[in-house]
Design a protein around this motif. Structure first.
Motif, PDB file in Angstrom:
ATOM      1  N   LEU A 454     -52.788  36.298 -22.537  1.00 13.02           N
ATOM      2  CA  LEU A 454     -51.344  36.481 -22.650  1.00 13.02           C
ATOM      3  C   LEU A 454     -50.981  37.952 -22.543  1.00 13.02           C
ATOM      4  O   LEU A 454     -51.774  38.829 -22.930  1.00 13.02           O
ATOM      5  N   VAL A 455     -49.784  38.216 -22.029  1.00 15.85           N
ATOM      6  CA  VAL A 455     -49.297  39.593 -21.879  1.00 15.85           C
ATOM      7  C   VAL A 455     -47.963  39.728 -22.612  1.00 15.85           C
ATOM      8  O   VAL A 455     -47.023  38.971 -22.348  1.00 15.85           O
ATOM      9  N   PHE A 456     -47.891  40.685 -23.546  1.00 18.32           N
ATOM     10  CA  PHE A 456     -46.638  41.042 -24.206  1.00 18.32           C
ATOM     11  C   PHE A 456     -46.198  42.395 -23.658  1.00 18.32           C
ATOM     12  O   PHE A 456     -46.983  43.348 -23.651  1.00 18.32           O
ATOM     13  N   THR A 457     -44.963  42.481 -23.191  1.00 14.78           N
ATOM     14  CA  THR A 457     -44.497  43.715 -22.558  1.00 14.78           C
ATOM     15  C   THR A 457     -43.080  44.051 -23.028  1.00 14.78           C
ATOM     16  O   THR A 457     -42.301  43.151 -23.384  1.00 14.78           O
ATOM     17  N   THR A 458     -42.761  45.350 -23.018  1.00 11.25           N
ATOM     18  CA  THR A 458     -41.430  45.798 -23.452  1.00 11.25           C
ATOM     19  C   THR A 458     -40.476  45.959 -22.277  1.00 11.25           C
ATOM     20  O   THR A 458     -39.345  46.401 -22.473  1.00 11.25           O
ATOM     21  N   PHE A 459     -40.916  45.624 -21.056  1.00 19.33           N
ATOM     22  CA  PHE A 459     -40.052  45.734 -19.878  1.00 19.33           C
ATOM     23  C   PHE A 459     -40.471  44.675 -18.862  1.00 19.33           C
ATOM     24  O   PHE A 459     -41.555  44.074 -18.979  1.00 19.33           O
ATOM     25  N   ASN A 460     -39.613  44.432 -17.891  1.00 21.82           N
ATOM     26  CA  ASN A 460     -39.913  43.444 -16.849  1.00 21.82           C
ATOM     27  C   ASN A 460     -40.984  43.994 -15.908  1.00 21.82           C
ATOM     28  O   ASN A 460     -40.761  45.003 -15.230  1.00 21.82           O
ATOM     29  N   VAL A 461     -42.131  43.347 -15.893  1.00 27.18           N
ATOM     30  CA  VAL A 461     -43.240  43.803 -15.054  1.00 27.18           C
ATOM     31  C   VAL A 461     -43.398  42.864 -13.866  1.00 27.18           C
ATOM     32  O   VAL A 461     -43.148  41.661 -13.965  1.00 27.18           O
ATOM     33  N   ALA A 462     -43.822  43.429 -12.758  1.00 25.08           N
ATOM     34  CA  ALA A 462     -44.064  42.624 -11.548  1.00 25.08           C
ATOM     35  C   ALA A 462     -45.485  42.080 -11.611  1.00 25.08           C
ATOM     36  O   ALA A 462     -46.388  42.505 -10.891  1.00 25.08           O
ATOM     37  N   TYR A 463     -45.699  41.119 -12.532  1.00 19.83           N
ATOM     38  CA  TYR A 463     -47.036  40.577 -12.766  1.00 19.83           C
ATOM     39  C   TYR A 463     -46.922  39.079 -13.031  1.00 19.83           C
ATOM     40  O   TYR A 463     -46.106  38.655 -13.858  1.00 19.83           O
ATOM     41  N   GLN A 464     -47.742  38.275 -12.324  1.00 22.05           N
ATOM     42  CA  GLN A 464     -47.607  36.817 -12.419  1.00 22.05           C
ATOM     43  C   GLN A 464     -48.922  36.082 -12.666  1.00 22.05           C
ATOM     44  O   GLN A 464     -48.936  34.855 -12.741  1.00 22.05           O
ATOM     45  N   ASN A 465     -50.020  36.803 -12.820  1.00 21.68           N
ATOM     46  CA  ASN A 465     -51.316  36.141 -12.943  1.00 21.68           C
ATOM     47  C   ASN A 465     -51.543  35.479 -14.301  1.00 21.68           C
ATOM     48  O   ASN A 465     -52.368  34.582 -14.437  1.00 21.68           O
ATOM     49  N   LYS A 466     -50.837  35.975 -15.344  1.00 25.33           N
ATOM     50  CA  LYS A 466     -50.979  35.422 -16.684  1.00 25.33           C
ATOM     51  C   LYS A 466     -49.585  35.267 -17.302  1.00 25.33           C
ATOM     52  O   LYS A 466     -48.639  35.941 -16.886  1.00 25.33           O
ATOM     53  N   PRO A 467     -49.440  34.384 -18.307  1.00 26.88           N
ATOM     54  CA  PRO A 467     -48.141  34.247 -18.963  1.00 26.88           C
ATOM     55  C   PRO A 467     -47.665  35.574 -19.557  1.00 26.88           C
ATOM     56  O   PRO A 467     -48.440  36.275 -20.218  1.00 26.88           O
ATOM     57  N   VAL A 468     -46.401  35.911 -19.320  1.00 25.69           N
ATOM     58  CA  VAL A 468     -45.837  37.194 -19.762  1.00 25.69           C
ATOM     59  C   VAL A 468     -44.608  36.929 -20.623  1.00 25.69           C
ATOM     60  O   VAL A 468     -43.770  36.080 -20.303  1.00 25.69           O
TER      61      VAL A 468
END
Length: 697
Positions: A454-468
């Protein structure tokens, strides 16, 4: 109401959606007009029972809407209709058993009268039945006054009967009393199999095998034996045995078979029939390392399957590897024999297992093509469900002791300090979140290199390989339910985290003390220690206890660029150091050669690699391994893997102590570059460095 009208009503009542007339017409092999006529007849009957009528929904078809109470009334009314008329499956089931076991000739016109059906319905029944029997290589033929008979191999006929009984009854309960309520299919079965004879068979078996733990296997053995008894009584006999391994070292079932022959007064049973029933029921018997020559193949498949399922499900099966590996290995060893001889076990729990343990079931399913390729046959879903049982049992045990976690990464565009604060807040509010790393906004590309889900992020990232999940850098009360919902939505990514390895180290130290004191750690001592640790909730990682290649393979057991003119010479060459050091006896070498002569090049387990072995009782005194590279490669008779350029010799004394060695050999088979380097190596030091080095990440 005619039988077909009853079946039509049952078909429509069982559907939650409308069924078109053309679909029903095709299924029942009649015209759409006939279907509509019989719908009217069914509706008249339903009205007489004060039940809702079948609706005709424009452009969609026929639909019967009922409450649960009305469905119960309908079911009871249909059961009592016309003296319990049989449906198509039950009729064909009756025909199959009547041809196999009826004392008098079987004629279709008499069956029409018995079933109260028309000739056209009987013709359709027979058309479908004949099509079903073709997959067994069996035809139904008519011999005039002799009636209907089967045309095909007797062994195939018995397998067909076994399959169809399981399909129609689910699984026979051999403990069921005579007065128990029965289904129509069970009534059909009871016409041809006397309940007293069934109970007598169960009593004989229980007397010979009082400790049989698996009721499913027990009932399958009894069913096949029952089929055999009845066919032998009719003098429908097998003429020859085609399988190689009809002789068994273990004599587990001989007394059982002798008592069956005596108890059922079976006179002059040919030896070929004794071999057949003995072999057949042996295939349902889980097989230990000591009673199968395919134990290496079974253990290699077991190790590969465990590793595959562990990787797919993220469940740490290694924490209870000993229990899983031994039970799974025994099952696969028996499964290999069953597959090779077209006999597989029916599993009445298949659908429940598939539904309740779907992640494990899915992982096992993905591995099955590998198993099928090695064994050379198809694995049915029932057998797959048995494999899942072994995994799910261990998973339940692991689940009691371990904690579910989500391996995660935090990506923050406000600086590492803020990212660390978010990571700590996440762990505080959600202990199941394990943050592996905190990355800056410029390091997003590193996520794929981390073992996270899982990925927790503070901004919209251009990443789709794992749940964000995008959340505020400071975790607020408003964010908490959002995080909780995110975890719930992605619960398939949960992992089970094992505890520390203090218990493993303690276990290993105790084993070392025993050996240093002059004792030998045998299976009995190991099992007792393991039981003590389990009673005290001390987990053991078996991978850290069993020896590795570097622990067991000494310099004097390594031979480089040696000459051998035949495969027999190659086996004797690689075994020589183990004989010299009294690890194996000379008879072990003879057994290895004899097994290849009888069963073919089964010891060639990888490209250019052979693993010579025999059973422990053939003369293995203790765990040992030797290896030789061959100067001039030798053909063993395996066109896919020949010629053999490197050969190992394994001496194993139990089912567990050599498992790490097997895992390293599997890794070697899969590492073509490393294997070629070993084959071409001419220096002992370099050979050991290559062989003992860890596989590259």
């Amino acid at each position: 109401m005619k039988t077909r009208t009853v079946e039509l009503l049952q078909r429509i009542s069982a559907s939650e959606y409308p069924i078109k007339a053309e679909v029903l017409a095709a299924d029942f092999n009649v015209s759409q007009r006939t279907i509509r006529t019989e719908i009217l007849e069914a509706n008249e009957w339903l009205t007489s029972k004060e039940l809702p009528e079948i609706l005709t929904i424009r452009s969609k078809g026929f639909l019967l809407k009922m409450t649960s109470e009305e469905e119960k009334v309908l079911e009871a009314a249909l059961l009592n209709l016309n003296g319990d008329l049989l449906n198509r499956n039950e009729r064909t089931f009756d025909i199959v058993l009547s041809i196999a076991y009826e004392k008098n000739p079987v004629y279709l016109n008499r069956k029409e009268e018995e079933f109260q059906i028309s000739k056209s319905t009987m013709d359709e029944d027979m058309r479908r039945l004949r099509a079903d029997l073709l997959k067994y290589g069996i035809e139904i033929v008519s011999y005039g006054k002799q009636g209907l008979s089967y045309k095909g191999p007797e062994r195939s006929i018995r397998t067909m009967i076994y399959d169809l009984i399981n399909q129609n009854l689910g699984m026979i309960d051999f403990s069921r009393s005579k007065d128990s309520s029965v289904t129509p299919a069970q009534k059909v079965f009871n016409k041809y199999f006397n309940i007293q004879e069934i109970q007598k068979l169960a009593e004989i078996y229980s007397g010979e095998h009082p400790r049989q733990e698996n009721d499913i296997y027990k009932n399958q053995i009894l069913l096949f034996t029952l089929i055999w008894i009845q066919r032998v009584k009719k003098h429908e006999l097998i003429s020859a045995v085609s399988w190689k391994n009809a002789e068994f070292e273990d004599d587990v079932f001989s007394d059982f078979i002798d008592k069956i022959i005596k108890g059922y007064q079976l006179e002059d049973v040919p030896q070929v029939e004794r071999n057949y029933i003995r072999f057949t029921i042996e295939t349902f018997n889980t097989r230990d390392i000591s009673n199968t020559l395919e134990w290496v193949q079974a253990q290699l498949l077991t190790i590969q399957l465990i590793q595959f399922v562990e990787n797919e499900t993220h469940i740490p099966f290694n924490s209870k590897e000993e229990m899983l590996c031994e039970n799974l290995y025994k099952h696969i060893a028996a499964l290999i024999v069953r597959i090779k001889n077209d006999i597989q076990v029916f599993n009445p729990l298949k659908d429940n297992i598939k539904a309740n343990y779907h992640p494990i079931y899915r992982a096992v399913m993905q591995f099955i093509p590998t198993l099928e390729e090695v064994v050379g046959g198809k694995v049915i879903e029932d057998e797959i469900a048995f494999l899942v049982i072994h995994f799910s049992t261990v998973a339940s045990a692991i689940n009691r002791d371990l904690t579910y976690i989500y391996k995660s990464v935090v990506v923050c565009n406000h600086g590492i300090a803020t990212g660390n604060l978010l990571a700590e807040n996440l762990k505080e509010k959600f202990p199941q979140i394990k943050v592996v790393a905190v990355l800056s906004s410029k390091e997003v590309k590193l996520v794929d290199k981390l073992d996270v889900d899982l990925v927790f992020t503070t901004f919209n990232v251009a990443y789709q390989n794992k749940p964000v999940l995008v959340i505020d850098p400071i975790l607020t009360d408003a964010n908490i339910p959002i995080v909780g919902e995110f975890l719930k939505k992605n619960n398939e990514f949960q992992r089970l985290e094992p505890h520390g390895n203090e218990s493993t180290e303690l276990f290993a130290n105790i084993l070392t003390i025993i050996e240093e004191s002059g004792g030998r750690v045998n299976r009995n001592i190991y099992s007792k220690l393991e039981a003590i640790f389990e009673r005290n909730s001390l987990e053991i990682n078996k991978r850290e206890i069993q020896p590795m290649l570097k622990d067991i393979l000494t310099d004097n057991h390594i031979m480089i660029k040696k000459n051998a003119s035949t495969w027999q010479d190659a086996i004797e060459l690689v075994a020589k150091p183990l004989v010299k050091d009294d690890i194996i006896e000379k008879q072990y070498v003879d057994a290895m050669v004899r097994a290849v002569e009888e069963f073919g090049p089964y010891i060639v387990i990888g490209k250019h690699l052979a693993l010579a072995h025999a059973r422990p009782e053939d003369g293995a005194k203790k765990l040992g391994l030797s290896v030789a590279t061959i100067e001039h490669p030798i053909n063993f008779g395996n066109p896919d893997m020949d010629p053999v350029k490197i050969i190992f010799c394994l001496a194993a004394v139990d089912s567990y102590s050599h498992l790490n060695l097997m895992k390293e050999l599997i890794a070697l088979i899969n590492d073509e570059s490393k294997l070629n380097q070993l084959i071409n190596c001419t220096n002992m030091t370099q050979f050991k460095q290559l062989l003992f080095s860890e596989a590259e990440e």
